[in-house]
Design a protein around this motif. Structure first.
Motif, PDB file in Angstrom:
ATOM      1  N   LEU A 218      18.073  11.148  67.199  1.00 41.57           N
ATOM      2  CA  LEU A 218      18.744  11.306  65.905  1.00 41.57           C
ATOM      3  C   LEU A 218      18.579  10.003  65.135  1.00 41.57           C
ATOM      4  O   LEU A 218      19.126   8.971  65.518  1.00 41.57           O
ATOM      5  CB  LEU A 218      20.221  11.647  66.112  1.00 41.57           C
ATOM      6  N   LYS A 219      17.815  10.058  64.030  1.00 40.26           N
ATOM      7  CA  LYS A 219      17.495   8.857  63.256  1.00 40.26           C
ATOM      8  C   LYS A 219      18.400   8.741  62.033  1.00 40.26           C
ATOM      9  O   LYS A 219      18.682   9.731  61.355  1.00 40.26           O
ATOM     10  CB  LYS A 219      16.036   8.883  62.789  1.00 40.26           C
ATOM     11  N   SER A 220      18.825   7.539  61.760  1.00 41.57           N
ATOM     12  CA  SER A 220      19.663   7.276  60.585  1.00 41.57           C
ATOM     13  C   SER A 220      18.838   6.584  59.507  1.00 41.57           C
ATOM     14  O   SER A 220      18.252   5.524  59.750  1.00 41.57           O
ATOM     15  CB  SER A 220      20.856   6.395  60.972  1.00 41.57           C
ATOM     16  N   SER A 221      18.794   7.193  58.349  1.00 47.52           N
ATOM     17  CA  SER A 221      18.183   6.540  57.191  1.00 47.52           C
ATOM     18  C   SER A 221      19.212   6.298  56.102  1.00 47.52           C
ATOM     19  O   SER A 221      19.119   5.334  55.350  1.00 47.52           O
ATOM     20  CB  SER A 221      17.034   7.393  56.635  1.00 47.52           C
ATOM     21  N   ARG A 222      20.231   7.157  56.058  1.00 51.62           N
ATOM     22  CA  ARG A 222      21.315   6.996  55.084  1.00 51.62           C
ATOM     23  C   ARG A 222      22.678   6.880  55.761  1.00 51.62           C
ATOM     24  O   ARG A 222      23.693   6.802  55.092  1.00 51.62           O
ATOM     25  CB  ARG A 222      21.323   8.179  54.101  1.00 51.62           C
ATOM     26  N   GLY A 223      22.688   6.928  57.088  1.00 49.84           N
ATOM     27  CA  GLY A 223      23.931   6.735  57.823  1.00 49.84           C
ATOM     28  C   GLY A 223      24.823   7.949  57.885  1.00 49.84           C
ATOM     29  O   GLY A 223      26.021   7.819  58.150  1.00 49.84           O
ATOM     30  N   GLU A 224      24.260   9.165  57.677  1.00 49.61           N
ATOM     31  CA  GLU A 224      25.079  10.381  57.658  1.00 49.61           C
ATOM     32  C   GLU A 224      24.571  11.377  58.696  1.00 49.61           C
ATOM     33  O   GLU A 224      23.367  11.567  58.848  1.00 49.61           O
ATOM     34  CB  GLU A 224      25.044  11.032  56.283  1.00 49.61           C
ATOM     35  N   ILE A 225      25.504  12.003  59.395  1.00 49.35           N
ATOM     36  CA  ILE A 225      25.162  13.065  60.335  1.00 49.35           C
ATOM     37  C   ILE A 225      26.315  14.061  60.349  1.00 49.35           C
ATOM     38  O   ILE A 225      27.468  13.695  60.523  1.00 49.35           O
ATOM     39  CB  ILE A 225      24.881  12.488  61.744  1.00 49.35           C
ATOM     40  N   HIS A 226      25.961  15.339  60.117  1.00 53.60           N
ATOM     41  CA  HIS A 226      26.999  16.370  59.964  1.00 53.60           C
ATOM     42  C   HIS A 226      26.591  17.641  60.702  1.00 53.60           C
ATOM     43  O   HIS A 226      25.438  18.064  60.647  1.00 53.60           O
ATOM     44  CB  HIS A 226      27.203  16.718  58.485  1.00 53.60           C
ATOM     45  N   GLY A 227      27.544  18.254  61.356  1.00 51.38           N
ATOM     46  CA  GLY A 227      27.366  19.597  61.899  1.00 51.38           C
ATOM     47  C   GLY A 227      26.170  19.763  62.809  1.00 51.38           C
ATOM     48  O   GLY A 227      25.296  20.597  62.552  1.00 51.38           O
ATOM     49  N   VAL A 228      26.140  19.009  63.904  1.00 48.20           N
ATOM     50  CA  VAL A 228      25.031  19.102  64.853  1.00 48.20           C
ATOM     51  C   VAL A 228      25.542  19.646  66.180  1.00 48.20           C
ATOM     52  O   VAL A 228      26.510  19.123  66.743  1.00 48.20           O
ATOM     53  CB  VAL A 228      24.371  17.721  65.061  1.00 48.20           C
ATOM     54  N   ASN A 229      24.881  20.686  66.672  1.00 47.93           N
ATOM     55  CA  ASN A 229      25.194  21.261  67.979  1.00 47.93           C
ATOM     56  C   ASN A 229      23.991  21.089  68.892  1.00 47.93           C
ATOM     57  O   ASN A 229      22.907  21.628  68.613  1.00 47.93           O
ATOM     58  CB  ASN A 229      25.530  22.745  67.870  1.00 47.93           C
ATOM     59  N   ILE A 230      24.164  20.362  69.986  1.00 46.50           N
ATOM     60  CA  ILE A 230      23.138  20.238  71.019  1.00 46.50           C
ATOM     61  C   ILE A 230      23.797  20.671  72.316  1.00 46.50           C
ATOM     62  O   ILE A 230      24.476  19.886  72.992  1.00 46.50           O
ATOM     63  CB  ILE A 230      22.607  18.792  71.114  1.00 46.50           C
ATOM     64  N   VAL A 231      23.633  21.938  72.651  1.00 39.60           N
ATOM     65  CA  VAL A 231      24.407  22.527  73.750  1.00 39.60           C
ATOM     66  C   VAL A 231      23.528  23.426  74.619  1.00 39.60           C
ATOM     67  O   VAL A 231      22.542  24.008  74.158  1.00 39.60           O
ATOM     68  CB  VAL A 231      25.596  23.345  73.204  1.00 39.60           C
ATOM     69  N   ASP A 232      23.913  23.509  75.894  1.00 39.00           N
ATOM     70  CA  ASP A 232      23.317  24.471  76.832  1.00 39.00           C
ATOM     71  C   ASP A 232      21.810  24.293  76.981  1.00 39.00           C
ATOM     72  O   ASP A 232      21.056  25.270  77.056  1.00 39.00           O
ATOM     73  CB  ASP A 232      23.637  25.907  76.397  1.00 39.00           C
ATOM     74  N   ASN A 233      21.359  23.041  77.053  1.00 40.85           N
ATOM     75  CA  ASN A 233      19.954  22.747  77.268  1.00 40.85           C
ATOM     76  C   ASN A 233      19.736  22.196  78.684  1.00 40.85           C
ATOM     77  O   ASN A 233      20.686  21.790  79.356  1.00 40.85           O
ATOM     78  CB  ASN A 233      19.448  21.731  76.241  1.00 40.85           C
ATOM     79  N   MET A 234      18.477  22.144  79.104  1.00 45.19           N
ATOM     80  CA  MET A 234      18.118  21.562  80.397  1.00 45.19           C
ATOM     81  C   MET A 234      17.149  20.402  80.175  1.00 45.19           C
ATOM     82  O   MET A 234      16.205  20.525  79.384  1.00 45.19           O
ATOM     83  CB  MET A 234      17.460  22.602  81.304  1.00 45.19           C
ATOM     84  N   PHE A 235      17.398  19.284  80.883  1.00 42.21           N
ATOM     85  CA  PHE A 235      16.558  18.102  80.779  1.00 42.21           C
ATOM     86  C   PHE A 235      16.098  17.703  82.177  1.00 42.21           C
ATOM     87  O   PHE A 235      16.918  17.594  83.100  1.00 42.21           O
ATOM     88  CB  PHE A 235      17.323  16.947  80.143  1.00 42.21           C
ATOM     89  N   SER A 236      14.807  17.474  82.313  1.00 41.22           N
ATOM     90  CA  SER A 236      14.257  17.054  83.597  1.00 41.22           C
ATOM     91  C   SER A 236      13.358  15.847  83.383  1.00 41.22           C
ATOM     92  O   SER A 236      12.427  15.890  82.572  1.00 41.22           O
ATOM     93  CB  SER A 236      13.457  18.198  84.235  1.00 41.22           C
ATOM     94  N   GLY A 237      13.646  14.755  84.103  1.00 44.86           N
ATOM     95  CA  GLY A 237      12.890  13.529  83.917  1.00 44.86           C
ATOM     96  C   GLY A 237      12.403  12.923  85.208  1.00 44.86           C
ATOM     97  O   GLY A 237      12.472  13.538  86.282  1.00 44.86           O
ATOM     98  N   SER A 238      11.930  11.691  85.098  1.00 45.79           N
ATOM     99  CA  SER A 238      11.289  11.012  86.218  1.00 45.79           C
ATOM    100  C   SER A 238      12.176   9.958  86.873  1.00 45.79           C
ATOM    101  O   SER A 238      11.699   9.175  87.691  1.00 45.79           O
ATOM    102  CB  SER A 238       9.999  10.353  85.724  1.00 45.79           C
ATOM    103  N   GLY A 239      13.466   9.901  86.490  1.00 51.96           N
ATOM    104  CA  GLY A 239      14.376   8.932  87.069  1.00 51.96           C
ATOM    105  C   GLY A 239      14.238   7.536  86.504  1.00 51.96           C
ATOM    106  O   GLY A 239      14.622   6.558  87.149  1.00 51.96           O
ATOM    107  N   LYS A 240      13.739   7.411  85.282  1.00 50.76           N
ATOM    108  CA  LYS A 240      13.557   6.102  84.649  1.00 50.76           C
ATOM    109  C   LYS A 240      14.760   5.677  83.806  1.00 50.76           C
ATOM    110  O   LYS A 240      14.707   4.676  83.108  1.00 50.76           O
ATOM    111  CB  LYS A 240      12.303   6.124  83.773  1.00 50.76           C
ATOM    112  N   GLY A 241      15.832   6.440  83.850  1.00 48.00           N
ATOM    113  CA  GLY A 241      17.041   6.076  83.111  1.00 48.00           C
ATOM    114  C   GLY A 241      16.973   6.355  81.629  1.00 48.00           C
ATOM    115  O   GLY A 241      17.625   5.672  80.822  1.00 48.00           O
ATOM    116  N   ILE A 242      16.236   7.376  81.217  1.00 53.37           N
ATOM    117  CA  ILE A 242      16.105   7.725  79.796  1.00 53.37           C
ATOM    118  C   ILE A 242      17.245   8.657  79.401  1.00 53.37           C
ATOM    119  O   ILE A 242      17.531   9.633  80.087  1.00 53.37           O
ATOM    120  CB  ILE A 242      14.741   8.383  79.536  1.00 53.37           C
ATOM    121  N   ASP A 243      17.901   8.356  78.273  1.00 50.40           N
ATOM    122  CA  ASP A 243      18.995   9.180  77.769  1.00 50.40           C
ATOM    123  C   ASP A 243      18.453  10.480  77.177  1.00 50.40           C
ATOM    124  O   ASP A 243      17.423  10.485  76.482  1.00 50.40           O
ATOM    125  CB  ASP A 243      19.775   8.437  76.690  1.00 50.40           C
ATOM    126  N   ILE A 244      19.172  11.570  77.402  1.00 49.55           N
ATOM    127  CA  ILE A 244      18.703  12.866  76.891  1.00 49.55           C
ATOM    128  C   ILE A 244      18.839  12.964  75.377  1.00 49.55           C
ATOM    129  O   ILE A 244      18.066  13.675  74.726  1.00 49.55           O
ATOM    130  CB  ILE A 244      19.452  14.031  77.571  1.00 49.55           C
TER     131      ILE A 244
END
Length: 548
Positions: free
Chosen positions: A413-439
């Motif tokens: 999520l990138k900020s160019s004007r400093g505003e973020i409204h009404g975002v739903n990030i739900v019920d997803n699956m994330f699979s990584g390599s154990g490098k400590g990357i945030d989803i």
């Protein structure tokens, strides 16, 4: 007498056989009682009857124009008509080889294909102009062509310039069934098929679209308030003049030959791109600018032909699908090589069943890039981001759910004007390599998010990556008068807790006074008026709450 009757029966049977286009052969065995005179007489009659039947057959063939393996001298074949002399009433299927197009792709077929396009529009438009009822089915000002088909006949055609539609516009037409490849001299900024009323083949830049949207908003008297975002779609719709409606391109393979793009759809309404394979583009596989309701589904796009793990992946360029308009849908589409899988700078679009393994995030690629800052209004569901992720600038009303992220793919999520409204990030699956990357990650390098409202990141399951959420739950047990829980390891936004619910549980039988005393820095502190052995259960949220 028996012989004469048999001959008459034979003649009648043969006459019926020729008329019904079948051959009946009758063998008659004659008795030994006939004389030589009888044979001679019967032979004369037989020959006469045969000649008579030949005459009848010739007349029958002339009347019905039936072709036979051995043509008679009296029948001359009709000369074939050139394509432009075929009456529109005879057929609405325009076969491109009839116009001289080369289905082997060895010679240039640009003029032949272009003429088929023009004839399909012009002939059908001429017929439609005489029928007032046809104008009732499409948008006002768009001629209903009646459903003509441009049939590519399974051929592979080479073209040296874009195939464009007549600027007069029209609707209800199908192009299908073949392959089109760009020649070496094809213009670098052109598209193989250009659904545009303009003769220009240049690709619009994002700045051009932003300027156009700005002009639209100024024309309608909008300000920089929230009204601009709410009414932007209606304003653009009101100020647009559509040229095409209900155009379908299906079952087509397009090879841009590293010289340009695949399909451009400009200011068109209800366009369908179905079951297409688009490759070797340098700009966009598909460009949608303006217009309304372009549906892209069951298609494959890639700059390079690969199935993953390509050694040249870090050099992939171009964009698979570039949407610069509103209310479009991309469903069941695979983008297997490009720098950006799907770029969206319009509003109210939906992506579902999309598989992006275009260019890995580690090489600088992006699966889905949303650039409509402040007015995203996009839904991404049931998709698959394969070693790549999603980037959204100042998102507003963005929904991402039931999507699988593989290979350390994440949401930024990138900020160019400093505003973020009404975002739903739900019920997803994330699979990584154990490098400590945030989803889910924040890019606040240009400006910090200062206006955060109704953001829900929750119920995602994670393996080999770091969970990030707008909801945190924790507990702490101890003997004392102060308990502190740190939620920085899970909460998405720094120093932002909008709601806290806690419970103090003790088995000592004492009832101390206790209270929440601090939530700064995403740390929750609960204190009591006296030391006690207790366990604290805490739930925190970063989404907005309603204050009474």
């Amino acid at each position: 007498m028996r012989v004469t009757n048999a001959k008459k029966a034979l003649g009648l049977s043969m006459l019926i056989g020729f008329i019904s286009s079948s051959l009946i052969i009758i063998h008659v065995v004659l008795g030994s009682t006939t004389t030589d005179d009888d044979h001679h007489e019967n032979s004369i009659k037989y020959n006469q009857e045969m000649n008579q039947m030949k005459s009848i057959k010739t007349t029958f063939l002339r009347r019905n124009l039936v072709s036979i393996p051995a043509p008679l001298p009296s029948i001359s074949p009709s000369p074939s008509l050139p394509p432009q002399q075929i009456s529109p009433a005879d057929s609405r299927v325009y076969k491109v080889t009839a116009y001289g197009a080369d289905p082997t792709g060895k010679t240039d077929s640009t003029k032949a294909l272009q003429q088929a396009f023009l004839d399909a529009f012009n002939a059908a438009a001429t017929t439609a102009s005489g029928n007032d009822r046809l104008d009732e089915f499409l948008m006002q000002g768009i001629t209903d062509l009646g459903g003509p088909q441009i049939n590519l006949e399974g051929g592979s055609y080479m073209i040296s310039s874009p195939l464009h539609f007549p600027p007069t516009g029209g609707g209800n037409l199908v192009i299908h069934g073949g392959s089109i490849r760009a020649s070496e001299s094809f213009p670098k900024d052109g598209y193989l098929i250009q659904l545009s009323a303009s003769s220009s083949s240049s690709r619009p830049s994002s700045s051009d679209v932003d300027s156009e949207n700005k002009d639209i908003k100024q024309k309608n008297g909008t300000s920089t308030s929230s009204k601009k975002a709410d009414n932007g779609i209606e304003q653009e719709l009101a100020s647009s003049a559509y040229a095409y409606e209900y155009i379908t391109i299906k079952d087509v393979m397009l090879d841009a030959n590293y010289t340009g793009g695949g399909i451009s759809v400009i200011n068109s309404l209800r366009t369908t791109i179905d079951n297409c394979y688009i490759s070797h583009f340098t700009t966009d596989g598909i460009l949608v600018q303006g217009g309304h309701e372009t549906y892209i589904h069951n298609s494959f796009l890639g700059q390079h032909i690969t199935a993953g793990g390509d050694p040249g992946e870090k050099n992939f360029g171009g964009t698979g699908i570039n949407i610069m308009g509103n209310d479009n849908a991309v469903t069941d589409v695979v983008i297997f090589s490009a720098e950006v899988g799907i770029r969206i700078s319009g509003q109210a679009n939906i992506l579902t069943g999309v598989h992006c393994y275009n260019k890995a995030t580690g090489w600088g690629g992006t699966g889905i890039f949303l650039t409509s800052a402040g007015s995203t209004q996009t839904r991404i569901v049931n998709s698959y981001l394969d070693f790549t992720g999603i980037v959204a600038e100042d998102p507003s009303q963005l929904h991402i759910s039931n999507t699988f992220f593989l290979g350390d793919g994440y949401i930024l999520l990138k900020s160019s004007r400093g505003e973020i409204h009404g975002v739903n990030i739900v019920d997803n699956m994330f699979s990584g390599s154990g490098k400590g990357i945030d989803i889910v990650q924040l890019d606040q390098s240009k400006s910090p998010f200062t206006r955060v409202d109704q953001i829900v990141v929750d119920r995602n399951n994670v393996r080999g990556m770091n969970l990030r959420s707008t909801v945190g739950k924790g507990s702490i047990q101890g003997n004392g008068s102060s308990w502190s829980l740190d939620f920085n390891g899970v909460l998405l936004f720094p120093n932002l807790i909008k709601h806290v619910q806690y419970t103090l549980s003790t088995s000592t039988g004492l009832f101390p006074n206790h209270a929440l005393t601090n939530v700064t820095g995403n740390r929750v502190v609960v204190e009591s008026d006296k030391p006690i052995a207790a366990k604290i259960f805490v739930t925190v949220e970063q989404s907005s709450t309603i204050d009474s």
